[in-house]
Design an enzyme around this catalytic site. Sequence first.
Site, short mmCIF file in Angstrom:
data_model
loop_
_atom_site.label_atom_id
_atom_site.label_comp_id
_atom_site.label_asym_id
_atom_site.label_seq_id
_atom_site.Cartn_x
_atom_site.Cartn_y
_atom_site.Cartn_z
N ASN A 15 -2.60 13.18 -4.27
CA ASN A 15 -3.78 13.61 -5.03
C ASN A 15 -4.20 15.02 -4.63
OD1 ASN A 15 -4.11 11.33 -6.60
ND2 ASN A 15 -5.40 10.27 -5.11
N GLU A 31 -4.82 2.22 -4.18
CA GLU A 31 -3.36 2.32 -4.17
C GLU A 31 -2.73 1.06 -3.61
OE1 GLU A 31 -4.80 4.29 -0.39
OE2 GLU A 31 -5.42 4.13 -2.46
N ASP A 83 0.85 -1.19 0.00
CA ASP A 83 0.00 0.00 0.00
C ASP A 83 0.89 1.24 0.00
OD1 ASP A 83 -2.82 1.17 0.45
OD2 ASP A 83 -1.60 2.15 2.00
N ASP A 104 -1.85 9.31 -10.32
CA ASP A 104 -1.72 8.22 -11.31
C ASP A 104 -0.26 7.96 -11.62
OD1 ASP A 104 -4.45 8.10 -11.39
OD2 ASP A 104 -4.66 9.26 -13.26
#
Length: 609
Positions: A480, A515, A472, A489
């Site tokens: 973000n 993620e 993770d 991304d």
Amino acid sequence: MRISEITNWAYAVTVVLTALSGGAFILSSQSASVERLAIEERQTLGDLGEQLALGAEERSDAARLYVMTGEARYLDVFRGDESEENRLDGEIVDIRRFGATAAELSVLTDVEAAAQALDKLEKDTIAAYPQSEKSAVQEALFGADHERLQTGLLANIDRFRELVSVRTDGAVADAQAKSDWWGLIAKTMLAITAVVFLSVLYFILRRRVALPLVHMTGIVSRLARQDYAVEVPLDVRRDEIGDMNQAIHVFRENGLERERLDAERRADQRTKDLILQMMHRLQACHAEAELAEVVSCFSPQIFPELAGNLYVLNDSRTQLTKVGAWLEPRHATDAFPSSACWGLRRGRPHLSYHRAEDIACPHLVQGAGEGVAEEIACLCVPLTAQGDTIGLLCFEEREGHAMAPENSRLYLELIAENIGLAVANLQLRDRLMKLAVRDALTGLLNRRCLDEALTKFAREGSGLPVSCLMIDIDRFKHFNDEFGHDAGDKVMQYVAQIILDTVGSAGTCYRFGGEEFTVLLRSMSDKDVFELAERLRERIATTPLSHGGRILGLVSVSIGVAEAVSAGAISTLVTRADAALYEAKSRGRNQTVTARAMVLAHDAERVVS
């Protein structure tokens, strides 16, 4: 000259000669008849003269005997001879009409006069015999006058007979000569007729008909058995045999042409069958390697005179890569830019080095091997599907062979079209497969593939250990919120790429969701799995990342590790790895925690408490 004309002429000449010989025979027969008549006339006239002389002597003897003996029987003989003489006088009259000559008629008149004078003397003497003296009567019949008249009569008869004999002998000789002449002519005509007939038999029937027909019988028999390899000698005669020879020549040429067309038809049908088989195999291919193998197998069978290469465009449509080859092409190159082929530029087949009719493709010059100085004709056929160019077929002449003719190039284009469709289908299927099993953002296998893999491991139950890494990205929401979703991304793509590079062939990488990422490893010890996880974490944590000209900073991940040594434990493998991940995040992130270590720590805490 034609045989029919020669035959007609020979027939006409034979008829004419036969008619002439027949006429000659008729004339010869007529001459023989004339000869026979002349002989009969000579015989008749000779007999008549003989009878006249004999009759005159017999009458004179009968008259003399009568006057000497006085016996009546001699008088009867005299009178009988007189009636015979009268008959001969009638025949003399007939002789005048028979066609005697003037000299013969003159002598015959003298004979007649002498006979009448002698007859008158004897009749007068016989009439005077009863009244006169016997001596006087005898003197009259035996005297000089009677002797003179009788001698003159016999002389005239002999002269007549000589004239008749001379004339009739001439007539007989003349008639015999004419008969012999016409007979000779008739025999000559018959001989000429026989020569003409034999000439026709030999020169026409045998040499110009029979022998050529016997010779052509064997040829016709072989042609009837469709043996068109037989040689037919050309006969230039302008007759029926020549026409037949020409007809046989035409029949043989037609047979050879028919065989050639049949061979072409069979070859064309075989080509079509091979193309159809090739299409069926192309449709069943699952990968480009199989497709290249099919093309390399069937292309030499369809076009044995052509070597070739199969190229496929890359995804960016800038480079062509060779995926297949057959019959050792001499202008082959493994890869070249798409701009190096005139066929691809123009979107249609391009022929290079063919009698210098067109410019050569640059990739052929690049691909020419050392020592290949000759210009080999090459045909580049673009592979297209639904208007898009996806590859190239490059054919080239083999040594000792010529480029395929124009009608065969249609098959080349048909093959190229089907190969293009097959390649497009494979590429489309690959894209669809990727969309179905891979994550569009990271290129990793998706969650469904992970579930299928775990199910497969549980079903197989091979007894080999299976390890799971749950990864993770730490504080992903920060990227973000601060840099935007594009940056987020970018971070996920970056982490996914490092995972792929680090794991390599040791395991399979998946995007679990959001993620989070998952890695499945087989047949590795706990120590090796932990070392791989740590190496992965360190690589991610030590590589700075930028996006859009901005430094994103360092990225860290937390990793949870779990393993399963039995099929039953696989069902909880992901859960246990996820729990270890949660433990790593709760311990401050950017660290690796194993499920076994976590269980041991919990057990230790329970013991202490």
